[in-house]
Design an enzyme around this catalytic site. Structure first.
Site, PDB file in Angstrom:
ATOM      1  N   ARG A 125       0.816  -1.208   0.000  1.00 20.28           N
ATOM      2  CA  ARG A 125       0.000   0.000   0.000  1.00 20.28           C
ATOM      3  C   ARG A 125       0.855   1.265   0.000  1.00 20.28           C
ATOM      4  O   ARG A 125       0.495   2.257  -0.637  1.00 20.28           O
ATOM      5  CB  ARG A 125      -0.933  -0.031   1.212  1.00 20.28           C
ATOM      6  CG  ARG A 125      -2.000  -1.122   1.095  1.00 20.28           C
ATOM      7  CD  ARG A 125      -2.674  -1.448   2.415  1.00 20.28           C
ATOM      8  NE  ARG A 125      -3.695  -2.481   2.234  1.00 20.28           N
ATOM      9  CZ  ARG A 125      -4.343  -3.086   3.241  1.00 20.28           C
ATOM     10  NH1 ARG A 125      -4.073  -2.757   4.497  1.00 20.28           N
ATOM     11  NH2 ARG A 125      -5.247  -4.012   2.988  1.00 20.28           N
ATOM     12  N   ARG A 189       7.231  -5.277  -5.376  1.00 20.48           N
ATOM     13  CA  ARG A 189       5.863  -5.112  -4.857  1.00 20.48           C
ATOM     14  C   ARG A 189       4.971  -6.267  -5.306  1.00 20.48           C
ATOM     15  O   ARG A 189       4.205  -6.830  -4.508  1.00 20.48           O
ATOM     16  CB  ARG A 189       5.266  -3.794  -5.332  1.00 20.48           C
ATOM     17  CG  ARG A 189       3.846  -3.537  -4.845  1.00 20.48           C
ATOM     18  CD  ARG A 189       3.151  -2.450  -5.639  1.00 20.48           C
ATOM     19  NE  ARG A 189       3.051  -2.802  -7.059  1.00 20.48           N
ATOM     20  CZ  ARG A 189       2.449  -2.045  -7.963  1.00 20.48           C
ATOM     21  NH1 ARG A 189       1.912  -0.889  -7.617  1.00 20.48           N
ATOM     22  NH2 ARG A 189       2.392  -2.429  -9.226  1.00 20.48           N
ATOM     23  N   SER A 281      15.998  31.541   4.290  1.00 16.93           N
ATOM     24  CA  SER A 281      16.965  31.435   5.374  1.00 16.93           C
ATOM     25  C   SER A 281      16.477  32.266   6.547  1.00 16.93           C
ATOM     26  O   SER A 281      15.862  33.324   6.359  1.00 16.93           O
ATOM     27  CB  SER A 281      18.331  31.945   4.908  1.00 16.93           C
ATOM     28  OG  SER A 281      19.193  32.187   6.004  1.00 16.93           O
ATOM     29  N   LYS A 287      18.601  34.533   0.309  1.00 17.79           N
ATOM     30  CA  LYS A 287      18.798  33.119  -0.017  1.00 17.79           C
ATOM     31  C   LYS A 287      17.533  32.506  -0.629  1.00 17.79           C
ATOM     32  O   LYS A 287      16.408  32.798  -0.236  1.00 17.79           O
ATOM     33  CB  LYS A 287      19.144  32.315   1.246  1.00 17.79           C
ATOM     34  CG  LYS A 287      20.477  32.656   1.865  1.00 17.79           C
ATOM     35  CD  LYS A 287      21.649  32.201   1.008  1.00 17.79           C
ATOM     36  CE  LYS A 287      21.785  30.694   0.951  1.00 17.79           C
ATOM     37  NZ  LYS A 287      22.157  30.104   2.241  1.00 17.79           N
ATOM     38  N   ASN A 289      17.314  28.709  -1.155  1.00 16.77           N
ATOM     39  CA  ASN A 289      18.034  27.441  -1.033  1.00 16.77           C
ATOM     40  C   ASN A 289      17.356  26.310  -1.809  1.00 16.77           C
ATOM     41  O   ASN A 289      16.126  26.236  -1.856  1.00 16.77           O
ATOM     42  CB  ASN A 289      18.131  27.043   0.437  1.00 16.77           C
ATOM     43  CG  ASN A 289      18.927  28.034   1.253  1.00 16.77           C
ATOM     44  OD1 ASN A 289      19.946  28.536   0.800  1.00 16.77           O
ATOM     45  ND2 ASN A 289      18.460  28.318   2.462  1.00 16.77           N
ATOM     46  N   ARG A 320      11.968 -19.840  14.290  1.00 20.03           N
ATOM     47  CA  ARG A 320      11.464 -18.503  14.636  1.00 20.03           C
ATOM     48  C   ARG A 320      12.603 -17.809  15.362  1.00 20.03           C
ATOM     49  O   ARG A 320      13.151 -18.363  16.314  1.00 20.03           O
ATOM     50  CB  ARG A 320      10.241 -18.589  15.567  1.00 20.03           C
ATOM     51  CG  ARG A 320       9.023 -19.314  15.000  1.00 20.03           C
ATOM     52  CD  ARG A 320       8.140 -18.405  14.156  1.00 20.03           C
ATOM     53  NE  ARG A 320       7.631 -17.262  14.902  1.00 20.03           N
ATOM     54  CZ  ARG A 320       6.685 -17.342  15.847  1.00 20.03           C
ATOM     55  NH1 ARG A 320       6.159 -18.513  16.184  1.00 20.03           N
ATOM     56  NH2 ARG A 320       6.270 -16.249  16.456  1.00 20.03           N
TER      57      ARG A 320
END
Length: 446
Positions: A125, A189, A281, A287, A289, A320
């Site tokens: 999922r 998957r 920033s 800035k 970024n 186990r």
């Protein structure tokens, strides 16, 4: 200011890269509870389908397996008593089903059967949103590769300018890695299996309750829960978890390649690309970024260590294990969340990436024309001989640096080169090899 969150709530304060949608939702405690209940209900339905339980039991258990009827906090608190949450959950589900059909809850199974099956369900999922985000990245990178098929920029090796390349080829390479990740995640998957083995992997209790065919029982359970049917119980044969860990770590690294290239190319002194909406920033107003690339690079560095823990759990003793199985739960969830968040960040990065061809052209001249010295060696060799051509270019490269003059200008001063078209030979845009056809070929992959 107050917060309504519990002191124990993990709201992601220190994990901004994990996202807020599928990556978290599909791996949270509520998602695990849902998967555990789905696994329990599927087991009763499978036994009913084979005549090992009444049809009424299948209906009653499925109806009772509603996550809203169970207290997550109480289950978590009681899980410590037996080392896993299945033990208290099976007791609560049995009580919820009632006296008539309660005995058919968890019948024949062991806690690991339910926990492993639920974990595989959670992974399946959680991978849905990841694959959807990878598809978004692929489409955006395909557009960049096609749109900049012939946009020339400096190729860099060991941090230095090497020879010209194209941004289209670079984007096609990023896309190729995204598709590699997609293919690996899809294969894993689709192969994630249910778990059913009983106390020690022999299915003995199911035989005692009337089962005559182990394969038929396992296949019926896998169908009901929506997972692949395993060849054997895999309580201590942890290939599914290891395969999942490997492709998740690969995905983080593949997206990390996109990230580190963007981080390099968006440096102030390079400026060949920029994020569509950079981050600010707290101290420097100017800035912008490259925050998404930063978060992707962080994920690429964290994922291998999480995968290493899961690979370490392959050494699971007996039928186990004590500790190896338990050590998987949190790292696997963290890895699913990390990659889920990274896939979302990558899609936004690719969709919003801004390309600056003018800066790329300026960058090509930063070495005063030396970026095409390889081509010039080949062009001059027929006239001067290979050894003399290399010697001359080495001398002129030194002068280009010390005199701060373009290589093209220095070459034009040499009488022995009068017959060579220096404009063509010294043009970086004419020395990109097969970058265009390679980009075209890469874009043929679907």
């Amino acid at each position: 200011m107050t917060s309504e969150s519990s002191p124990c709530t993990d709201a992601g304060l220190l994990d901004p890269g994990r996202g807020t949608a599928g990556a978290v939702t599909e791996t949270g405690d509520a998602a695990y509870l849902r998967a555990l209940l789905d696994a329990e209900a599927a087991l009763t339905r499978a036994q009913a389908a084979l005549g090992l339980a009444p049809a009424g039991a299948a209906a009653a258990v499925t109806e009772a397996a509603d996550p809203a009827r169970f207290d997550l906090g109480s289950l978590a608190a009681r899980a410590a008593g037996g080392g896993n949450p299945v033990i208290p959950l099976a007791a609560d589900l049995t009580a919820a089903v009632g006296a008539e059909y309660g005995p058919y809850v968890h019948r024949g199974a062991t806690s690991q059967d339910i926990m492993d099956t639920a974990t595989m369900l959670v992974a399946v999922r959680a991978l849905g949103p990841v694959l959807a985000d990878l598809a978004r990245s692929e489409r955006a990178l395909a557009r960049l590769a096609a749109g900049h098929r012939d946009t020339v920029l400096p190729g860099r090796t060991l941090t230095q300018h090497a020879v010209p390349t194209t941004f289209g080829l670079k984007a096609a390479g990023w896309r190729s890695l995204v598709l590699d990740a997609r293919d690996r995640l899809t294969r894993v998957r689709d192969s994630l299996p249910a778990q059913l083995g009983g106390a020690a992997g022999t299915l003995a209790a199911f035989q005692a309750y009337g089962a005559r065919d182990a394969a038929a029982l396992t296949q019926a359970y896998a169908r009901e829960v929506g997972l692949a049917a395993p060849e054997l119980p895999w309580h201590t044969l942890r290939t599914p978890v290891a395969d999942l860990a490997g492709c998740l770590a690969f995905t983080a690294g593949a997206l990390g390649k996109l990230a580190v290239d963007v981080l390099t190319l968006s440096r102030t002194e390079i400026g060949e690309v920029s994020e569509g909406s950079g981050g600010g920033s707290s101290a420097m107003p100017h800035k912008a970024n490259p925050v998404r690339a930063t978060l992707l690079a962080s994920a690429a560095r964290r994922a291998p260590q999480l995968a290493a823990t899961l690979y370490g759990c392959l050494a699971a003793e007996d039928e186990r294990p004590a500790g190896a199985w338990h050590a998987e739960w949190e790292p696997l969830r963290d890895l699913l969340r990390l990659v889920g968040g990274a896939a979302g960040q990558a899609a936004q990065l690719a969709e919003g990436l801004r390309v600056h061809p003018d800066a790329m052209r300026r960058g090509l001249g930063r070495t005063r024309g030396l970026i095409v010295s390889e081509r010039l060696t080949a062009a001059l060799a027929p006239v001067l001989g290979r050894a003399r051509a290399k010697e001359l270019l080495t001398e002129l490269a030194r002068r280009a640096h010390t005199e701060d003059r373009p290589l093209r200008e220095l070459l034009a001063e040499r009488d022995e080169l009068a017959g060579i078209d220096l404009d063509e030979a010294a043009d970086p845009a004419r020395y990109t090899g097969f970058a265009g056809p390679l980009t075209d070929r890469a874009l043929e992959r679907r």
